[in-house]
Design a protein around this motif. Structure first.
Motif, short mmCIF file in Angstrom:
data_model
loop_
_atom_site.label_atom_id
_atom_site.label_comp_id
_atom_site.label_asym_id
_atom_site.label_seq_id
_atom_site.Cartn_x
_atom_site.Cartn_y
_atom_site.Cartn_z
N ILE A 102 -11.29 -1.53 2.36
CA ILE A 102 -10.60 -2.27 1.33
C ILE A 102 -11.07 -3.37 0.97
O ILE A 102 -11.85 -4.22 1.79
N THR A 103 -11.28 -3.87 -0.30
CA THR A 103 -11.63 -5.18 -0.85
C THR A 103 -10.55 -5.76 -1.89
O THR A 103 -10.01 -5.06 -2.36
N PHE A 158 0.82 -1.19 -0.08
CA PHE A 158 0.09 -0.04 0.13
C PHE A 158 0.74 1.22 -0.05
O PHE A 158 0.45 2.44 0.08
N VAL A 159 2.03 1.34 -0.10
CA VAL A 159 3.04 2.30 -0.27
C VAL A 159 2.86 2.79 -1.62
O VAL A 159 2.88 3.90 -1.92
N LEU A 178 -9.28 -2.70 -4.17
CA LEU A 178 -9.78 -1.42 -4.08
C LEU A 178 -9.54 -0.88 -2.78
O LEU A 178 -9.82 -1.50 -1.86
N ILE A 179 -9.04 0.31 -2.83
CA ILE A 179 -8.56 1.17 -1.53
C ILE A 179 -9.23 2.38 -1.29
O ILE A 179 -9.75 2.73 -2.52
N ASN A 180 -9.17 2.85 -0.01
CA ASN A 180 -9.66 4.56 -0.11
C ASN A 180 -11.29 4.28 -0.13
O ASN A 180 -11.79 5.55 -0.68
N ILE A 181 -11.73 3.27 -0.16
CA ILE A 181 -13.28 3.34 0.02
C ILE A 181 -13.84 3.88 1.25
O ILE A 181 -13.53 3.50 2.48
#
Lengths: 839, 226
Positions: free
Chosen positions: A669-670, A186-187, A518-521
Motif C-alpha cells: 500500500i502507498t 479498507f472495507v 493505492l492498494i493491492n500492489i
C-alpha cells in the motif's frame, strides 16, 4: 427605639446611600458588565459553534449517531428509539460481484432507506464526466441505483442502462460522486453501488453468509439523541456499538478537540480579565469607603449593619452589572453568530437559555471573590478615623484578599474550561507572570532612582517630574505595571499567540497531505509502481500488508471468550492489516517499551497501537496470535505506539520487525499527495496495473480543512470580544490612578508647572510603566505560547521577534497616550477649578 | 521696602452661572498692594474671600476687570503662561493644606523646587532646612496621613517658602486648626515672611489674625472695603 423611631434596614441604607454614590460605583459596574458580557458571548458562542461543528461533523456519519449491528434492527428496538422523536434510516452494506458480458466486477453495495442521508448530502452526476453535479438529501428511488464511475468504466455501462444485481436488474439513475459517510477504510475498496432498501429482497443477495454489515442511522436534537442513546445502550449485544461523528472519525475528532481548546481558552481568558478588572475597581472602591464607614460608626451604626449595607450595595451593583452584561453579551453573540452564519452559509442552532448560567455565576463569584473581601475589611475601620487617620490601620489589601482572589480565579477557570490541565497551566502561568511583573517593576524603580540621581537640569523639568512621580509612587507604580502587564499578557496571547497557533494548526493539515491511497500492489509490481510515480514527480512510501485474523490474546481464544470478543470488537470481527517496518514513522511515537533493535529481525515480536493495547487490555510482554491464510503465528508485544491519525498517512495497528512475515502472502500500500493537475496520472497507472485500487480521500481532507477554517473564524470572532475585555482592563488600570494623577496635576499647575511639563511628566512616567509592563508581558506570553503549543496542542511553534517588537512599542505608546489624554480636563480649565474639584 | 505695587486690581468682578441664573460673587474690586507689604482680606464664610484670592493669584480669571501681579497683566497670559509665571514667584498656603497624600513631607516640600529646576541634591538640602525651621526635622519621611493637621500645615508653609517667592497667598491658613496650633502656625508664617521679605496676602475670617497684617480689607456682599 426611643422617640418612636424605627430602625433603618441595611437595604434602605444601601439603596439611599448607594444612589448618592452611584457615580463612584460605575467602575465596578463597567468591569462587571464587561466581564459578564464577555463570558456570555464566549460561552454562548462556544455552545452554538460547537453545536454547529458537531452538526457539520455529523455529515461524516450521515447522522448524529450510528448504531452498528450484526443483523437488521428489530421492530421492538426500532419502536423504542422512534418514541424519542429521532429520525432513522437503515443501511446495509455488503460486497457483491456484478457480471456483464464476460467481465466480473467486485462492488460494494449499499442499500439505504429513503431518508438517507440524515445529515449531509450525496453528490450525483447525471451526465458524462465534467457535467454539473447536484447534492441530494434522499436515497435512490426504488428500481434505481446510483453507481461510482468505475462501475460504468469496468462494465462499459452508461447512465440509463440496467445494472444486473443478483436476481434482478436495476436502472442506473446517476453517477455517485461522493457520499458523506464513506470513510477511507479498507472495507470499502470496491466501487460503490447505492440502491434502495426496498429492492434488496428482489436481488436475493442477502442471506446466510452474505457478510453484510448493518447499521441504523439516527438524527435529532441533542436531547433526542441523548434519549435514544440511553434507550439503546443497555440493549447492545456482542458485536453491536454506538458511534458518534467524533468517535467514528479520528481526524475529525482531533480537529474538534483542538477547536474545543481554542474556544475554552477564550472563555478562560475572559474570566481572567474579569478578575483583574474587578480587583482593580474593588480595591479603589473599598479604599474610598473607609471614611464613610468611620463616620457611620461615629453616628451609631453597628458593624453588622454596616456589613449588611455594604453587602446590599454590592448585590445591587451586581444585579445591575450582571443584567447589563447579559444583555450586551447576548447582543454581541447574536451579531457574531450572524457574521459566522453568513460567512460560511451555515445555520447556527439557537443557544439555550440554560446555557447562560455560567455568565451570572461568573459575575457572582467575581464579586464574592474580588470585591467583597476588600469591602469586608473596610468594616473594621475604627470610628477614630474621623478624628485622625493616623489612628486607623485598616487595610483593604492583605493576605485574605489575595487568597480569595486566587481561589476565585481557579474556580472560575476550572468551571469555564472543564480542563484541569489547561486551567492549571494558564493559572500557574499567570501567577508566575504576575510575580515576574512585580519583580520587573521593582527593577524598574531601582533603575529610575539611579537615573534620577545622575540627571542634571538638561533633562528638562517634565522628564524630571515624571521620573520623580514614578519613583515616589512606588506602590501605585508597581500595581500599575502588574495590572497593565496582566492585561497585556492576555492581549498578546489573544492577538499574537492565537494567530500563530491557528496558523500552525492549519499548516498541520498541510497542503501536501496525502490525498490518494493505492492498494493491492503485488510485491513484483511495487518497484514498477514506485518508478512510475517517481517519473511523474510523486514521492511515495510503500508499506507491506499481510491480512490476518486475531485469534487469541495471551493464549485465550477470542471465539471461546465472549467478554474478550466484546472488548476486542472489530479487531476480532474483521481481518486486520499486519505490516512490518524497520524505521519508526514520524507520526508514530513509542509510549511504552522500545522499538526494534538490530537483532530483532525476523523475530515474532510486535509493536501495537495504544488503541489496541487499551481495547485488548494488553501491555509489554503479552502475546497475540493471528491466523494468516490458515497459518497461526504468535508474537510478543515489545512496544506500544501512539499514532497521529491526523497525518492521514498509512498506519498500522500491529507492526512486526522486518523479516518476521517474509514467507507470507502480502501486498503493498502507498499514500501520496496527488496535485490537482495530475489526475491523468492515476488513470494511466490503473490502465497499466489493472489490479491496483485507488482510494480518493480528498473529500475527507476538504471536510476537515473546511471545518478548521470555520472554527478559526469563530475563534477569531470570539477572541475579538475577549480582546475588547482586555482593553477595558487597561482602562480600569488607568482609571485607578486617574483621580490621584489629576489632583497632582492640579496642584503642580497651581505651583507653576506648565501644561507641556505635565504632559511630558505623565508621558515619561507612563512610557516607562508601559514599556516595563509590555516587555515583561511579551516575554511571559511567548513562554506561555510555547508551553501551550508543545504540551497542550502538539504543534510546532516558532519565534517571531518582529511581531513582538511591534506589539511592545504599540502597547507602550498606547498606555502613554491614554495617560496624557486623561489630563486634558485638568489642563483645559483654570488651576483653581481643578484644585476645588480635587478636594 | 519698595514702593512699586506688587499687586493691583482694578474693577474686578467674578460671576458664575448657576443653572438658568448667574451669581455675582465679586463686584467692582479695587485693590493695590506694595511689595513687601502684608494685606489681610476679612469676610464671613461665603463672602467670596477664597474666590478673590484665586483671582489675585492668577489661579482663575475674572469675568471683568484688570489684575496685575508683580507688574504682569495676568489676563494677557493663558493658563500655561500664568503657571509658568507663578513658578518660583508665588507661594500658596491653603486651608485644606493641599499636600499630596502619597508623598512624604520632604517630597511635598521638594515639589516647587523641582518645578523651578533646582538640582535634586540642592533641593533636598533646602527642603530639609525648611522642615527643620518649621519644627519637623524628625518627620521628613512621614506622609500627610501620619501627620496631624498642624504638622501638615507646617509642611505646607515650608513648601510655600521653598522657592523664596516674591508674593505669598494664604487662604484661611488656620481654618482647620485649633486656636493654639493656629497661633503657632501664624507665628511661623509671619516669621518666614519677615525673613524672606515676601509680600503677603492673607484671607481669613479671624479679626485677630487680620490685625497682624499691615493692611486690612473687608469683603462684604462681593465688594471690598479697605
Amino acid at each position: 427605639m426611643p422617640d418612636g423611631r424605627t430602625s433603618v434596614s441595611a437595604l434602605q441604607l444601601a439603596w439611599r446611600h448607594g444612589a448618592r454614590q452611584r457615580g463612584e460605583w460605575w467602575v465596578v459596574l463597567l468591569a462587571l458588565g464587561v466581564a459578564v458580557a464577555a463570558v456570555t458571548a464566549v460561552t454562548q458562542m462556544n455552545e452554538r459553534v460547537r453545536a454547529a461543528m458537531m452538526h457539520q461533523g455529523a455529515q461524516t456519519l450521515a447522522a448524529d449517531l450510528r448504531l452498528d449491528l450484526r443483523a437488521p434492527l428489530g421492530e421492538a428496538r426500532s419502536a423504542t428509539i422512534e418514541k424519542t422523536g429521532v429520525a432513522t434510516a437503515a443501511v446495509a452494506t455488503f460486497p457483491s460481484a456484478v457480471t456483464r458480458n464476460d467481465g466480473v466486477t467486485l462492488v460494494s453495495v449499499k442499500a439505504v432507506e429513503p431518508a438517507y442521508p440524515l445529515r449531509g448530502a450525496v453528490t450525483l452526476r447525471r451526465g458524462p464526466p465534467g457535467a454539473s453535479t447536484a447534492e441530494i438529501t434522499h436515497g435512490p428511488p426504488a428500481g434505481t441505483v446510483w453507481v461510482a464511475q468505475r462501475v460504468l468504466d469496468e462494465l462499459q455501462l452508461d447512465i440509463g442502462d440496467t445494472l444486473p444485481l443478483g436476481d434482478t436488474g436495476l436502472r442506473i439513475g446517476a453517477v455517485l460522486v461522493t457520499e458523506p459517510d464513506r470513510a477511507p477504510g479498507f472495507v470499502n475498496i470496491a466501487p460503490r453501488v447505492m440502491m434502495a432498501a426496498d429492492d434488496m429482497a428482489a436481488t436475493g443477495l442477502l442471506g446466510p453468509g452474505s457478510r453484510a454489515h448493518y447499521s441504523e442511522l439516527i438524527a435529532g436534537t441533542p436531547e433526542q439523541i441523548a434519549a435514544a442513546r440511553a434507550q439503546l445502550e443497555p440493549t447492545l449485544t456482542t458485536g453491536e456499538s454506538l458511534q458518534t461523528p467524533r468517535e467514528s472519525n479520528r481526524a475529525l475528532s482531533r480537529a474538534l478537540d483542538r477547536a474545543d481548546i481554542f474556544l475554552d481558552l477564550a472563555a478562560l481568558v475572559a474570566v481572567m480579565l474579569a478578575g483583574v478588572a474587578i480587583a482593580l475597581a474593588a480595591r479603589q472602591q473599598a479604599q474610598s469607603r473607609l471614611d464613610e464607614v468611620a463616620l457611620f460608626k461615629t453616628l451609631g451604626a453597628a458593624r453588622g449593619l454596616i456589613g449588611r449595607m455594604l453587602a446590599w450595595q454590592l448585590v445591587i451593583v451586581g444585579i445591575l452589572g450582571i443584567g447589563l452584561g447579559l444583555l450586551t453579551g447576548q447582543a454581541a453573540q447574536a451579531g457574531l453568530s450572524l457574521l459566522v452564519a453568513r460567512a460560511f452559509d451555515i445555520d447556527l442552532p439557537t443557544a439555550s437559555l440554560t446555557g447562560l448560567w455560567p455568565a451570572p455565576a461568573t459575575g457572582a463569584v467575581l464579586l464574592a471573590g474580588f470585591a467583597w473581601p476588600a469591602l469586608a475589611q473596610a468594616r473594621a475601620t475604627p470610628p477614630a478615623r474621623v478624628l485622625a487617620r493616623a489612628l486607623d490601620t485598616t487595610t483593604t489589601r492583605g493576605r485574605f484578599v489575595h487568597v480569595a482572589a486566587i481561589a476565585s480565579v481557579v474556580l472560575l477557570a476550572a468551571a469555564a474550561t472543564r480542563d484541569i490541565a489547561l486551567t492549571a497551566w494558564v493559572v500557574a502561568g499567570t501567577i508566575a507572570g504576575t510575580l515576574v511583573l512585580a519583580a520587573g517593576a521593582f527593577g524598574l524603580l531601582w533603575l529610575v532612582e539611579r537615573l534620577r540621581r545622575h540627571l542634571g537640569a538638561g533633562a528638562g523639568p517634565g522628564v524630571r517630574l515624571g521620573l520623580a512621580s514614578l519613583s515616589r509612587r512606588r506602590s501605585a507604580s508597581i500595581l500599575q505595571i502588574v495590572a497593565f502587564g496582566i492585561g497585556l499578557i492576555m492581549l498578546f496571547l489573544l492577538v499574537i499567540v492565537r494567530g500563530d497557533l491557528l496558523a500552525g494548526w492549519r499548516a498541520d493539515i498541510a497542503s501536501d497531505a496525502p490525498n490518494r491511497f493505492l492498494i493491492n500492489i503485488t510485491p513484483d509490481q511495487q518497484p514498477k509502481v514506485a518508478d512510475f510515480l517517481a517519473d511523474n514527480g510523486i514521492d511515495a512510501d510503500f508499506h507491506p500488508i499481510v491480512r490476518a485474523r486475531l485469534t487469541t490474546v495471551n493464549g485465550q481464544s477470542i471465539d471461546d471468550d465472549p467478554t474478550l470478543a466484546e472488548s476486542a470488537g472489530e479487531l476480532a470481527q474483521r481481518e486486520l492489516n499486519l505490516s512490518w517496518a524497520g524505521q519508526l514513522k514520524a507520526d508514530n511515537r513509542i509510549t511504552s517499551g522500545q522499538w526494534w533493535q538490530r537483532d530483532d529481525r525476523g523475530k515474532a515480536l510486535i509493536s501495537i497501537a495504544t488503541s489496541v493495547a487499551e481495547r485488548l487490555d494488553t501491555g509489554i510482554g503479552d502475546t497475540l496470535s493471528f491466523d494468516i491464510a490458515g497459518e497461526p503465528i504468535t508474537a510478543r508485544v515489545t512496544s506500544i505506539r501512539e499514532i497521529d491519525w491526523s497525518s492521514l498517512q498509512a498506519n498500522f495497528y500491529v507492526l512486526f520487525p522486518p523479516g518476521a512475515l517474509d514467507n507470507l502472502p502480502a501486498t503493498h500500500i502507498t499514500s501520496f499527495h496527488l496535485p490537482p493537475d495530475h489526475h491523468g496520472v492515476l488513470a494511466s497507472l490503473v490502465r497499466q496495473f489493472s489490479n491496483i485500487s485507488v482510494i480518493n480521500i480528498a473529500a475527507i481532507l476538504d471536510q476537515i480543512t473546511t471545518l478548521i477554517e470555520r472554527v478559526s473564524l469563530a475563534a477569531e470572532l470570539v477572541f475579538g470580544f475577549t480582546l475588547a475585555a482586555g482593553l477595558v482592563v487597561l482602562l480600569a488600570a488607568m482609571q485607578a490612578s486617574l483621580a490621584e494623577r489629576r489632583r497632582e496635576a492640579a496642584l503642580l499647575r497651581a505651583l507653576g508647572a506648565r501644561s507641556r511639563w505635565l504632559r511630558q511628566a505623565t508621558g515619561v512616567e507612563c512610557l516607562l510603566i508601559g514599556a516595563c509592563a509590555s516587555i515583561l508581558a511579551a516575554g511571559v506570553a511567548q513562554i506561555t505560547a510555547i508551553v501551550l503549543a508543545t504540551r497542550m496542542l502538539d504543534l510546532d511553534y516558532s519565534w517571531r521577534p518582529l511581531i513582538w517588537l511591534i506589539a511592545v512599542v504599540t502597547a507602550t505608546l498606547a498606555i502613554a497616550a491614554m495617560a496624557v489624554l486623561s489630563l486634558r480636563p485638568v489642563l483645559r480649565q483654570p488651576a483653581w477649578t481643578s484644585l476645588r474639584e480635587s478636594e | 521696602m519698595s514702593s512699586a505695587p506688587a499687586l493691583v486690581a482694578r474693577n474686578v468682578a467674578k460671576t458664575v452661572a448657576t443653572g438658568d441664573t448667574s451669581l455675582t460673587i465679586l463686584d467692582d474690586i479695587e485693590l493695590s498692594l506694595n511689595a513687601g507689604d502684608s494685606l489681610s482680606i476679612v469676610g464671613t464664610s461665603g463672602s467670596g474671600k477664597s474666590t478673590l484670592l484665586a483671582l489675585l493669584a492668577g489661579l482663575d480669571l475674572p469675568t471683568r476687570g484688570h489684575i496685575e501681579l508683580l507688574g504682569n497683566n495676568l489676563a494677557s497670559l493663558d493658563e500655561d503662561g500664568r503657571a509658568a509665571w507663578r513658578a518660583a514667584r508665588v507661594g500658596f498656603v491653603f486651608q485644606s493644606f493641599q499636600l499630596l497624600a502619597g508623598l512624604s513631607a520632604l517630597d511635598n516640600v521638594l515639589l516647587p523646587l523641582e518645578l523651578a529646576g533646582v538640582r535634586l541634591s540642592e533641593a533636598r538640602e533646602t527642603a530639609r532646612k525648611l522642615l527643620a525651621q518649621v519644627g519637623l526635622a524628625h518627620r521628613t519621611a512621614h506622609t500627610p496621613r501620619q501627620l496631624s493637621g498642624g504638622e501638615q500645615q507646617r509642611v505646607a508653609i515650608a513648601r510655600a517658602f521653598a522657592c523664596r517667592p516674591a508674593i505669598l497667598f494664604a487662604d484661611e491658613p488656620t481654618g482647620n486648626l485649633d486656636g493654639a496650633t493656629g497661633a503657632q502656625i501664624i507665628d511661623l508664617l509671619f516669621a518666614l515672611n519677615a525673613e524672606q521679605t515676601t509680600t503677603l496676602v492673607l484671607v481669613t475670617h479671624d479679626e485677630a489674625l487680620a490685625g497682624r497684617c499691615s493692611r486690612v480689607a473687608r469683603l462684604a456682599s462681593g465688594r471690598l472695603h479697605a
